[in-house]
Scaffold this active site. Structure first.
Site, PDB file in Angstrom:
ATOM      1  N   GLY A 248       0.757  -1.251   0.000  1.00  0.00           N
ATOM      2  CA  GLY A 248       0.000   0.000   0.000  1.00  0.00           C
ATOM      3  C   GLY A 248       0.781   1.291   0.000  1.00  0.00           C
ATOM      4  O   GLY A 248       0.201   2.353  -0.241  1.00  0.00           O
ATOM      5  N   CYS A 361      -9.995   5.377 -30.019  1.00  0.00           N
ATOM      6  CA  CYS A 361     -11.197   5.999 -30.573  1.00  0.00           C
ATOM      7  C   CYS A 361     -12.124   6.462 -29.472  1.00  0.00           C
ATOM      8  O   CYS A 361     -13.277   6.037 -29.391  1.00  0.00           O
ATOM      9  CB  CYS A 361     -11.900   5.016 -31.478  1.00  0.00           C
TER      10      CYS A 361
HETATM   11  N1  LLP Z   1      -1.432  -7.105  -1.147  1.00  0.00           N
HETATM   12  C1  LLP Z   1      -2.722  -7.202  -1.491  1.00  0.00           C
HETATM   13  C2  LLP Z   1      -3.548  -8.213  -0.861  1.00  0.00           C
HETATM   14  C3  LLP Z   1      -3.250  -6.324  -2.455  1.00  0.00           C
HETATM   15  O1  LLP Z   1      -4.525  -6.429  -2.778  1.00  0.00           O
HETATM   16  C4  LLP Z   1      -2.413  -5.366  -3.064  1.00  0.00           C
HETATM   17  C5  LLP Z   1      -2.924  -4.457  -4.088  1.00  0.00           C
HETATM   18  C6  LLP Z   1      -1.064  -5.314  -2.677  1.00  0.00           C
HETATM   19  C7  LLP Z   1      -0.612  -6.196  -1.707  1.00  0.00           C
HETATM   20  C8  LLP Z   1      -0.077  -4.359  -3.281  1.00  0.00           C
HETATM   21  O2  LLP Z   1      -0.417  -3.054  -3.023  1.00  0.00           O
HETATM   22  P1  LLP Z   1       0.587  -1.862  -3.444  1.00  0.00           P
HETATM   23  O3  LLP Z   1       1.828  -1.962  -2.564  1.00  0.00           O
HETATM   24  O4  LLP Z   1       0.906  -2.026  -4.866  1.00  0.00           O
HETATM   25  O5  LLP Z   1      -0.213  -0.652  -3.152  1.00  0.00           O
HETATM   26  N2  LLP Z   1      -4.737  -1.172 -10.002  1.00  0.00           N
HETATM   27  C9  LLP Z   1      -4.686  -0.221  -8.915  1.00  0.00           C
HETATM   28  C10 LLP Z   1      -4.078  -0.790  -7.668  1.00  0.00           C
HETATM   29  C11 LLP Z   1      -4.814  -1.984  -7.128  1.00  0.00           C
HETATM   30  C12 LLP Z   1      -4.138  -2.546  -5.927  1.00  0.00           C
HETATM   31  C13 LLP Z   1      -4.755  -3.827  -5.531  1.00  0.00           C
HETATM   32  N3  LLP Z   1      -4.129  -4.496  -4.460  1.00  0.00           N
HETATM   33  C14 LLP Z   1      -3.910   1.006  -9.392  1.00  0.00           C
HETATM   34  O6  LLP Z   1      -3.485   1.029 -10.537  1.00  0.00           O
HETATM   35  O7  LLP Z   1      -3.766   1.962  -8.651  1.00  0.00           O
END
Ligand code: LLP
Length: 436
Positions: A248, A361
């Site tokens: 996160g 498009c």
């Molecule tokens: N662990 C779990 C259980 C998760 O669901 C996620 C991200 C992470 C770790 C990694 O989180 P990070 O460190 O990358 O914030 N497509 C969206 C982001 C979706 C994140 C989903 N879960 C975007 O482009 O902002």
């Protein structure tokens, strides 16, 4: 050279990524292309290990593959001693194809298919993160049938509201993920997991959201998770070996974003954790982290060719590039904001406000309003901070070819994903009998 690590300019006035001249790379690989600075990726992995291990005895840093997963990336993560989170059978397959050690893989998902669970058990993944009561039963049954055991974590929803884009917030009470602590569902899940003979409950997991720009949500989550762990010990006699606090941490998409450093995150998380552990007299569980974006996000740059520059007098200037929604859906999906530079004029002053448009498009704005060097057709536009959730979320909309991913490492460039071909686009198409 400018002080920002991602905005290095050489004597030719060209942007440099991972020691490589971006103009030269574009000439050889074509555009659009994704570049990834290997050193930046490795540096982030090392920072996580260093900063957390300095403050807590047992830490596992598991890269969240959903941010960007290719076979070569798995190799880098393996070499850096990272664990790996996979969120689908495809991600699991990619990791296994890369020869990633299964014991360091963790399987996620709010609805795991039977074949995902089977493949994970068959491979011997380290942990399966169970997301619902029904999944406990399914997994136990599958493990039973396969004559094996599943080492699991239970994903809980601590009830933390984070100040992030609503669509990427996941730890609050109203979410599809995990079992609620307040509703009693999470404790029920723990009790059931302890009863089921083929499940070995190793601990609990939460993930509160993504692109978080302060540490408050993490601290709050730790308070709630530790309170819950104390209750589980007191009421159910369960003492967790693992405490997984998800990913996160946000990154700097623009100069206005000011995320905590990895060191600041480690300081906040580890001190809150230690205080709670001593307040509740709990033994130290292994701390698991799941960073995705903060490992690869800032290491990525997407390079486009400018095709058309259109000035609408008194309104604005549109710069159309040879990619867009299909290689970066984040502006459209989340209102994400990016910064760009004209890669072949990177030493010039940015004096022109433009809107960067894709070539799909529809109105696929990549950057709404940004200040760049005087730009004309044929220039190369580099968009920063595209390492996470860009290639991973790319599509073939309008039958566009997904761009290649080029790993830039100390002046050498390596294609780690090739550009798709036109043949790829129709590879799975079938003409039924009556249309022949
Ligand atoms: N662990 C779990 C259980 C998760 O669901 C996620 C991200 C992470 C770790 C990694 O989180 P990070 O460190 O990358 O914030 N497509 C969206 C982001 C979706 C994140 C989903 N879960 C975007 O482009 O902002």
């Amino acid at each position: 050279m400018s002080e920002n690590a991602m905005k290095i300019v050489n004597e030719a006035g060209h942007l440099v990524v991972g020691g490589c001249d971006v103009v030269e790379l574009a000439a050889r690989h074509g555009t659009p292309m994704y570049l990834l600075d290997e050193e930046v990726v490795r540096d982030r992995c090392r920072q996580y290990h260093r900063e957390f291990e300095a403050r807590y005895p047992q830490v596992e840093v598991a890269y969240a593959g959903k941010a960007l997963l290719t076979v070569a990336i798995c190799r880098v993560m393996e070499q850096e001693g990272m664990g790996l989170d996979v969120a689908s059978e495809g991600e699991l397959y990619t990791a296994l194809e890369a020869g990633f050690p299964p014991g360091r893989i963790k399987l996620h998902g709010n609805f795991k298919s039977e074949s995902e669970m089977r493949r994970a058990l068959d491979a011997g993944v380290g942990r399966i993160v169970v997301d619902s009561l029904i999944e406990l039963e399914h997994l136990n049954a599958i493990a039973q049938e396969m004559g094996t055991h599943a080492d699991i974590l239970i994903r809980v929803r601590p009830g933390v509201d984070t100040h992030t884009q609503e669509k990427i917030q996941t730890g609050q009470v109203d979410s599809k993920f995990g079992l609620g602590i307040y509703s009693g569902e999470a404790e029920k899940g723990v009790q059931r997991a302890l009863e089921l003979p083929r499940l070995r409950l190793r601990g609990i997991h939460c993930h509160i959201g993504s692109q978080l720009l302060d540490v408050v949500g993490f601290e709050r989550a730790i308070d709630l998770m530790l309170e819950f762990l104390a209750e589980l010990r007191d009421r159910d006699g369960f003492v967790a070996e693992d405490l997984d606090l998800g990913g996160g941490l946000g990154v700097r998409y623009t100069e206005d974003d000011d995320p905590p450093s990895i060191a600041e995150l480690a300081e906040a998380m580890c001190s809150t954790l230690q205080e709670n552990l001593s307040d509740y007299a709990l033994p130290e569980p292994r701390l698991i982290l799941e960073p995705g974006r903060s490992i690869v996000g800032e290491a990525g740059v997407t390079v486009y060719t400018v095709g058309v520059v259109k000035e609408i007098p008194g309104i604005r200037t549109y710069v159309s590039v040879d990619g867009g929604l299909s290689d970066n859906p984040r502006p459209a999906l989340y209102g994400a904001v990016y910064e760009a530079i004209v890669a072949n004029k990177a030493d010039q002053e940015a004096t022109q406000w433009v809107r960067v448009a894709g070539k799909h498009c529809e109105t696929d704005t990549l950057i709404d309003d940004t200040l760049v060097q005087p730009v004309e057709a044929g220039d190369l536009l580099a968009v920063f901070c595209t390492g996470a959730y860009n290639y991973a979320m790319a599509s073939n909309y309008n039958q566009f070819l997904r761009p290649p991913v080029v790993l830039c490492s100390g002046g050498a460039d390596h294609v780690i994903v090739e550009r798709e071909t036109l043949e790829d686009l129709v590879r799975h198409d079938v003409i039924p009998e009556h249309l022949r």
